[in-house]
Design an enzyme around this catalytic site. Structure first.
Site, mmCIF file in Angstrom:
data_model
loop_
_atom_site.group_PDB
_atom_site.id
_atom_site.type_symbol
_atom_site.label_atom_id
_atom_site.label_comp_id
_atom_site.label_asym_id
_atom_site.label_seq_id
_atom_site.Cartn_x
_atom_site.Cartn_y
_atom_site.Cartn_z
ATOM 1 N N LYS A 25 0.835 -1.186 0.000
ATOM 2 C CA LYS A 25 0.000 0.000 0.000
ATOM 3 C C LYS A 25 0.878 1.247 0.000
ATOM 4 O O LYS A 25 1.887 1.294 0.689
ATOM 5 C CB LYS A 25 -0.863 -0.015 1.259
ATOM 6 C CG LYS A 25 -1.959 1.025 1.274
ATOM 7 C CD LYS A 25 -2.772 0.906 2.563
ATOM 8 C CE LYS A 25 -3.203 2.269 3.043
ATOM 9 N NZ LYS A 25 -3.707 2.261 4.406
ATOM 10 N N ALA B 134 -0.559 7.954 2.437
ATOM 11 C CA ALA B 134 -0.181 9.350 2.296
ATOM 12 C C ALA B 134 1.175 9.629 2.931
ATOM 13 O O ALA B 134 1.921 10.465 2.456
ATOM 14 C CB ALA B 134 -1.243 10.241 2.912
ATOM 15 N N ALA C 32 3.309 6.912 4.376
ATOM 16 C CA ALA C 32 4.219 5.775 4.470
ATOM 17 C C ALA C 32 3.911 4.746 3.398
ATOM 18 O O ALA C 32 2.801 4.703 2.865
ATOM 19 C CB ALA C 32 4.110 5.133 5.846
ATOM 20 N N ASP D 242 -6.536 8.377 14.235
ATOM 21 C CA ASP D 242 -6.959 8.296 12.825
ATOM 22 C C ASP D 242 -7.799 7.034 12.619
ATOM 23 O O ASP D 242 -7.537 6.228 11.733
ATOM 24 C CB ASP D 242 -5.725 8.270 11.926
ATOM 25 C CG ASP D 242 -6.071 8.367 10.443
ATOM 26 O OD1 ASP D 242 -7.168 8.862 10.128
ATOM 27 O OD2 ASP D 242 -5.249 7.942 9.611
#
Lengths: 327, 225
Positions: B4, B7, B9, B126
């Site tokens: 993945k 934003a 890492a 988050d």
């Protein structure tokens, strides 16, 4: 089809005439500047009321049309300062009654995005909208403009303005901070606040002012304040880009004129393979053309208002607005 | 293999052998890459703080009974955290396909875990349905503590709940209200004394500076109770 748009959410009174082909025939802006301190809503409204007749006349003259040639009136219905909103709403209702032509209330934040799309050619961007009154990261998802991130306290433009005012930087405001920041060398750590997708600017502002009173170099402080708050803005924008997988970023609002912010966003976009779009400065700032254009979009897609329904909404949220033209 | 590209890492799936010659299986390497748009000092300090803080939070969460992937290595020089690979799918992708009973069970787990985290003096920072992993066996893992903090402040806890609610509303419109209600009730039960105050703070945060009219504010407050 021709629409006259009236903008009056804060210190700018804007009148713009736009055609349904997206051509801006004229636009006029009158900015209320308080002698000192921030905007007093009632004083700003008084200033708008005293100028609105002349501004409309000037816009008509600039476009080479008369009131009879117009097909639609649009006004900024919110969000914004109540007394200012009332001035343009009253004018729009009067014009509609006088000419027998329809009118429509427009959401100010969405108008910024729509005029940006019109003028830059961005199709489906993540928008970073930064001004003295608003700080939002907006993207179109599931039929609405959704707010992916926003400030939890003061808008970023307000943060820069207050810092400039409290430290006596002239010209006041963000432009003064930007100018001095270019001479700053040393980065002084300031609170960096990102909560999920949301931001906060009161912490870095307070700390920068405290450091100023302690005698730190003003140029270094301007530099550090900009670097800190802009990095947070870019980070949240990048999160929205990563999350929505969009390929375009639109920067708008008064703070969009800041070259350092543009540079930073540009670098982020480059690393992500996205494109950055910025409208011309006069259409990043509050203007009447954006209201006229968004009014046209709404009206042509079936949004209708009767004069008695055309009221203001001081706290009208971006994600509450129905967007039939993007279905 | 790149799993993945977030934003802040990149997540890479690697063989355990990168850590140990006899290692078996897979690990996830979370690498915080430099951001060219930030000044060096800020970039370095953000990446450093987040890397070490995240590793600590992952470890301490597990200790208070919140399932998180075990951390194997923290590389503060290269800003990497190596952790166990949890074979699960983000709740975001699977939630809507689950039957009601299963969904409710998950909501209760989220509420319980979040309360344990908060009682343990931490916040996630988050919490979205992308940061909750559901395994085949039905276990729920909390991941991505990159914006987490050690704090027991009412405000930070309220923000945590508020962000979760926002995430639910923006991705799972139809389920959001039901989900949030269940999460809150489980949270309250697990947290015990003082939990009600946190839920009220989350309500208050939702209304702060957000263009909600005074009249609407009244209704929201009534509904919230």
């Amino acid at each position: 089809m021709l629409c006259l748009g009236l903008e009056g959410t804060a210190h700018t009174l804007g009148v713009g005439i736009v055609s349904s082909e997206g051509k801006i025939l004229s636009h006029v802006a009158r900015v209320y500047r308080p002698e000192k301190g921030g905007i007093h809503p009632r004083e700003a409204a008084r200033s708008h009321a005293s100028q609105i007749k002349a501004a409309i006349g000037e816009a008509l003259e600039g476009a080479g049309v008369t009131l009879r040639d117009l097909d639609l009136f649009a006004f900024s219905a919110g969000p914004g300062l109540g007394p200012c909103l009332r001035v343009v709403a009253t004018a729009a209702r009067a014009l509609s009654v006088l000419t027998g032509k329809p009118l429509v209330g427009v959401n100010h934040c969405i108008a910024h995005v729509e005029i940006g799309r019109l003028l830059t050619g961005a199709e489906d961007p993540v928008t970073l909208y930064v001004s003295g009154g608003n700080t939002q990261v907006i993207a179109f998802e599931e039929g609405r403009y959704r707010v992916f991130g926003e400030t939890l306290d003061i808008p970023v433009g307000n943060c820069l303005d207050v810092f400039a005012r409290e430290t006596g930087i002239s010209p006041a405001g963000g432009a003064g901070v930007e100018r001095l920041a270019r001479e700053g060398k040393r980065y002084l750590p300031l609170p960096y606040v990102v909560k999920g997708m949301d931001l906060s600017f009161s912490g870095p502002l307070t700390e920068a002012l405290r450091k100023y009173r302690e005698g730190e170099d003003l140029r270094d402080l301007c530099f550090s304040l900009q670097e800190t708050v802009f990095a947070a803005l870019v980070e949240v924008t990048e999160r929205a880009v990563a999350h929505t997988e969009k390929r375009e970023v639109l920067l708008t609002g008064g703070v969009a004129s800041n070259l350092r912010l543009r540079e930073m966003l540009g670098k982020m976009c480059e690393a992500r393979g996205a494109s950055l779009f910025v409208p011309p400065p006069e259409f990043c700032a509050d203007n009447g053309a954006m209201i006229g254009w968004t009014g046209l979009l709404a009206y042509r897609h079936g949004v209708k208002q009767r004069v008695e329904e055309a009221v203001i909404r001081q706290r009208w949220r971006t994600d509450e607005v129905d967007i039939p033209w993007r279905r | 293999m790149l799993l993945k590209r977030g934003a802040e890492a990149e997540l890479h799936l690697e063989d355990f052998r990168i850590l140990h010659p006899f290692g078996e299986g897979k690990v996830v390497v979370k690498h915080r890459i430099p951001k060219p748009y930030r000044v060096k000092e800020l970039d370095l300090s953000l990446r450093e703080t987040r890397t070490s803080l995240e590793a600590k939070l992952l470890f301490d969460s597990k200790r208070v009974g919140v399932p998180t992937p075990p951390v194997y290595e923290v590389d503060r020089k290269n800003m990497k955290v190596v952790m166990e690979y949890v074979e699960g799918r983000p709740l975001k992708e699977v939630l809507e396909g689950l039957e009601e009973g299963k969904r409710k069970e998950i909501y209760r787990k989220i509420g319980r875990y979040l309360a344990r985290l908060h009682k343990g003096g931490m916040v996630h920072g988050d919490l979205t349905t992308s940061n909750l992993l559901l395994t085949e066996k039905g276990e729920l893992y909390l991941v991505d503590f990159g914006l987490g903090e050690y704090t027991s402040s009412l405000e930070a806890r309220g923000v945590d709940l508020h962000l979760l609610r926002r995430a639910l509303q923006s991705v799972h419109f139809g389920l959001a209200e039901e989900a949030y209600r269940e999460i809150c009730s489980a949270y309250l039960k697990e947290f015990g004394k003082g939990g009600k105050e946190i839920l009220e703070r989350a309500e208050e945060i939702a209304k702060r500076g957000r263009y909600v009219g005074r009249e609407e504010r009244g209704t929201l407050l009534r509904d919230g109770k």
